[in-house]
Structure formats: C-alpha cells, structure tokens
Design a protein around this motif. Structure first.
Motif, PDB file in Angstrom:
ATOM      1  N   LEU A 293       0.826  -1.205   0.000  1.00 43.70           N
ATOM      2  CA  LEU A 293       0.000   0.000   0.000  1.00 43.70           C
ATOM      3  C   LEU A 293       0.862   1.258   0.000  1.00 43.70           C
ATOM      4  O   LEU A 293       0.580   2.220  -0.722  1.00 43.70           O
ATOM      5  N   MET A 294       1.914   1.239   0.812  1.00 48.41           N
ATOM      6  CA  MET A 294       2.775   2.415   0.895  1.00 48.41           C
ATOM      7  C   MET A 294       3.498   2.655  -0.428  1.00 48.41           C
ATOM      8  O   MET A 294       3.586   3.796  -0.906  1.00 48.41           O
ATOM      9  N   ALA A 295       4.011   1.594  -1.018  1.00 50.08           N
ATOM     10  CA  ALA A 295       4.726   1.731  -2.290  1.00 50.08           C
ATOM     11  C   ALA A 295       3.795   2.236  -3.388  1.00 50.08           C
ATOM     12  O   ALA A 295       4.177   3.084  -4.207  1.00 50.08           O
ATOM     13  N   GLU A 296       2.577   1.728  -3.417  1.00 51.49           N
ATOM     14  CA  GLU A 296       1.614   2.164  -4.431  1.00 51.49           C
ATOM     15  C   GLU A 296       1.275   3.645  -4.266  1.00 51.49           C
ATOM     16  O   GLU A 296       1.162   4.380  -5.255  1.00 51.49           O
ATOM     17  N   ASP A 297       1.110   4.080  -3.021  1.00 57.03           N
ATOM     18  CA  ASP A 297       0.778   5.488  -2.801  1.00 57.03           C
ATOM     19  C   ASP A 297       1.957   6.386  -3.147  1.00 57.03           C
ATOM     20  O   ASP A 297       1.779   7.481  -3.693  1.00 57.03           O
ATOM     21  N   LEU A 298       3.152   5.918  -2.841  1.00 56.64           N
ATOM     22  CA  LEU A 298       4.355   6.674  -3.189  1.00 56.64           C
ATOM     23  C   LEU A 298       4.495   6.786  -4.707  1.00 56.64           C
ATOM     24  O   LEU A 298       4.808   7.866  -5.242  1.00 56.64           O
ATOM     25  N   GLN A 299       4.251   5.683  -5.408  1.00 60.79           N
ATOM     26  CA  GLN A 299       4.290   5.695  -6.869  1.00 60.79           C
ATOM     27  C   GLN A 299       3.267   6.688  -7.428  1.00 60.79           C
ATOM     28  O   GLN A 299       3.580   7.501  -8.311  1.00 60.79           O
ATOM     29  N   LYS A 300       2.064   6.616  -6.918  1.00 64.67           N
ATOM     30  CA  LYS A 300       0.988   7.486  -7.398  1.00 64.67           C
ATOM     31  C   LYS A 300       1.327   8.957  -7.178  1.00 64.67           C
ATOM     32  O   LYS A 300       1.123   9.804  -8.064  1.00 64.67           O
ATOM     33  N   PHE A 301       1.854   9.268  -6.008  1.00 64.70           N
ATOM     34  CA  PHE A 301       2.210  10.649  -5.681  1.00 64.70           C
ATOM     35  C   PHE A 301       3.311  11.173  -6.600  1.00 64.70           C
ATOM     36  O   PHE A 301       3.206  12.270  -7.166  1.00 64.70           O
ATOM     37  N   ILE A 302       4.361  10.395  -6.776  1.00 67.90           N
ATOM     38  CA  ILE A 302       5.495  10.853  -7.579  1.00 67.90           C
ATOM     39  C   ILE A 302       5.117  10.951  -9.056  1.00 67.90           C
ATOM     40  O   ILE A 302       5.566  11.862  -9.767  1.00 67.90           O
ATOM     41  N   LYS A 303       4.265  10.055  -9.533  1.00 59.21           N
ATOM     42  CA  LYS A 303       3.789  10.161 -10.916  1.00 59.21           C
ATOM     43  C   LYS A 303       3.040  11.474 -11.130  1.00 59.21           C
ATOM     44  O   LYS A 303       3.164  12.110 -12.183  1.00 59.21           O
ATOM     45  N   THR A 304       2.270  11.880 -10.123  1.00 57.12           N
ATOM     46  CA  THR A 304       1.539  13.149 -10.214  1.00 57.12           C
ATOM     47  C   THR A 304       2.504  14.319 -10.332  1.00 57.12           C
ATOM     48  O   THR A 304       2.307  15.226 -11.151  1.00 57.12           O
ATOM     49  N   ILE A 305       3.555  14.304  -9.519  1.00 55.07           N
ATOM     50  CA  ILE A 305       4.540  15.391  -9.554  1.00 55.07           C
ATOM     51  C   ILE A 305       5.287  15.396 -10.881  1.00 55.07           C
ATOM     52  O   ILE A 305       5.478  16.448 -11.503  1.00 55.07           O
TER      53      ILE A 305
END
Length: 312
Positions: A293-305
């Motif tokens: 879950l943490m890795a997925e949220d980190l991926q999602k956040f950085i993709k947005t940036i």
C-alpha cells in the motif's frame, strides 16, 4: 526514506523491491536510500549535545550530495516525518516532493482549534470525513485520555533517556519488551487487549526480532532515545515548527496511526498538499506493515509530480 523510533532502516526492507523493480510498464523505478538517523542502528551517535531533527536534515542533505543526487524525493514517518520536513524547509529546490505518513500539528492555530470545537456538529464545514469524526471525538477520550495513556515513554525519553536506556542495554529481553510493545499498541489500538499483543497478526517474528537486534547489537537504544531530549528539550516553539513546507507534498493517512491528522490540519503545515490518501488499513509502522500500500501510494504521488513538471 527516513525511519523513526523504535524503528530502523529495516522498516523499508519490504518496500525496496517494490520501488526498485518494475511490476508493470507504468511503474517508476527508483534508486532507494534508507539512511539511519545518527544515533540509530549502525549510524554513529552524535558526539555533542543539541543534535536535533534540523541537524539530522543537514547531514542527510550532505549525504545525498556526496552520493551524487542533485534533486530527489523524500519520504518519512515518525521522526522521519520531521527530519524530511526539515529537509524540505532547508533546501526546497532540492526536494522534488515530500511524502509522509505522519504529520501531527506543529502549532495549535485558529483553524485547528475551531475544527476541534465545532467539527463534531459541522463536519462538512471543516472537510471532516467519517474516519476523522471516529478518530477525534469525543475529544476528551480520543485525544486527551489516549495521549496520556500512550505518551509515558515520550516523557521519559525527553527528560531522562540515559537512565532507562542503560537498563535496556543490559537486558535483551527488557529491550525487546520495550520496543515490541510499540509494535503492538501503535499498530492497532485493539491489540492492547490481546494476550500476545497481536504482534504476529501484522508482522513476522523474524522481522520484529531483526529490528530489535539492530538496536541490541549496535547498543544504540540510549542514543536513539536521546534524540527525544535533544528535540523536546529546546521547547515546542522552534522556528521550523512555525515555518510552512512549500514543496509538493503527499500524505498517506493510515486509519490506525497513533495520532490522526485530518486533511485540514495537514494543510496548515504543508501549503502545497497535492495528494491526501485515506488508506484502507495500516498503523504507525505502515511501511513495514503494509509495504504494498505504501509503495503504491508513493508511486501514485510521484507520478503526479512528474506529470506536472513535464507539462509546458
């Protein structure tokens, strides 16, 4: 990625392959750096008094420069939240984005006070969700009583860290009990009522004991606890506590986190909050408990940036 207490760099062990290997064509692949806060694990303890989160932030910036990184993303929980936030405050042009899963209020401002007073009756006015209401009210029980019940360790470590630390360094069983109690109560409130503390419901014994052994073999429990004294000993009104963070920030809101932070409260400190993610499950040691879950949220956040920075 920066850990906290009583964790270590090992908290991120399960996340590393999820970030360094591509599972599908849309995944970003990272080089991951998981340093130990000086005085934790195998990182040498400070030799002078006054080593607080800002000092750790400066050291980590120096570390990243020596490793050759001109810009990078940062993630932190527990003390790691404060250290990485300080890194963003010190050199905002270097931190491309900040991702945290712990963000207690730094100051008691008017929006926070008003939301506590009237949020129960007017939740929509403050953007409170059902989870916010459940975690915050009634205030006397959920905030005051719980804080008193669970903050005894903090008062000891912020005032007399060497006293209890010396005793723990002399007893492996005592050290394990002191550390593992946090992996029980900070993972799920209800685990306090279980005979075994529910430790193996979310973690393996190997993972738990690996973290304990990092403290035991390095003898770092005293210096790790002293980090509380160095930070709290300077008072709660340090300059960085009043400074906002302007770098793009993502917050992963885990339902069993020790201190719940509604979106309104997080935005008081992080003025460029681009992502606020209510998570399905997880507690204080979220990276170790729910690495996927943490890795997925980190991926999602950085993709947005990354998407925003590439736009003309």
């Amino acid at each position: 990625m920066v850990h906290g207490w009583p964790g270590s760099f090992y908290e991120f062990y399960g996340m590393i392959p999820l970030l360094t290997e591509m599972s599908d064509s849309t995944d970003l692949v990272f080089e991951v750096v998981c340093p130990s806060i000086p005085g934790y694990g195998f990182s040498e303890a400070p030799h002078k008094t006054g080593f607080d989160s800002v000092c750790a932030a400066r050291i980590f910036h120096k570390l990243m420069r020596r490793l050759g990184y001109q810009q990078f993303y940062a993630h932190g929980g527990d003390w790691g939240w404060l250290v990485t936030s300080n890194m963003a405050q010190l050199e905002p042009r270097i931190i491309k984005g900040l991702h945290v899963n712990f963000a207690p209020p730094s100051t008691l401002g008017l929006p926070l006070a008003l939301s506590l007073m009237f949020g129960w009756w007017f939740p929509r006015l403050f953007g409170f969700t059902d989870m916010d209401i459940q975690r915050l009210y009634p205030c006397m029980e959920k905030l005051v009583k719980e804080s008193v019940a669970e903050s005894g360790y903090m008062h000891i470590q912020a005032t007399k860290p060497d006293t209890v630390g010396r005793a723990l360094n002399d007893s492996p069983v005592g050290l394990a009990a002191y550390i593992l109690e946090k992996f029980s109560t900070w993972t799920c409130h209800d685990f306090r009522d279980l005979e075994d503390g529910g430790l193996t419901r979310k973690f393996t014994l190997d993972d738990l004991l690996t973290n304990v052994m990092i403290y035991w073999t390095s003898g770092c429990i005293v210096s790790s606890m002293r980090f509380y004294k160095e930070n709290f000993g300077k008072g709660l009104d340090q300059p960085h506590s009043k400074m906002p963070v302007h770098v793009p920030t993502g917050f992963a809101c885990f339902p069993n986190e020790v201190m719940h932070s509604p979106k309104l409260w997080v935005k008081q400190k992080y003025h460029n909050l681009v992502a606020f993610s209510p998570m399905a499950c997880g507690g204080h040691f979220a990276a170790m408990e729910e690495p996927q879950l943490m890795a997925e949220d980190l991926q999602k956040f950085i993709k947005t940036i990354e998407k925003k920075t590439k736009q003309p």
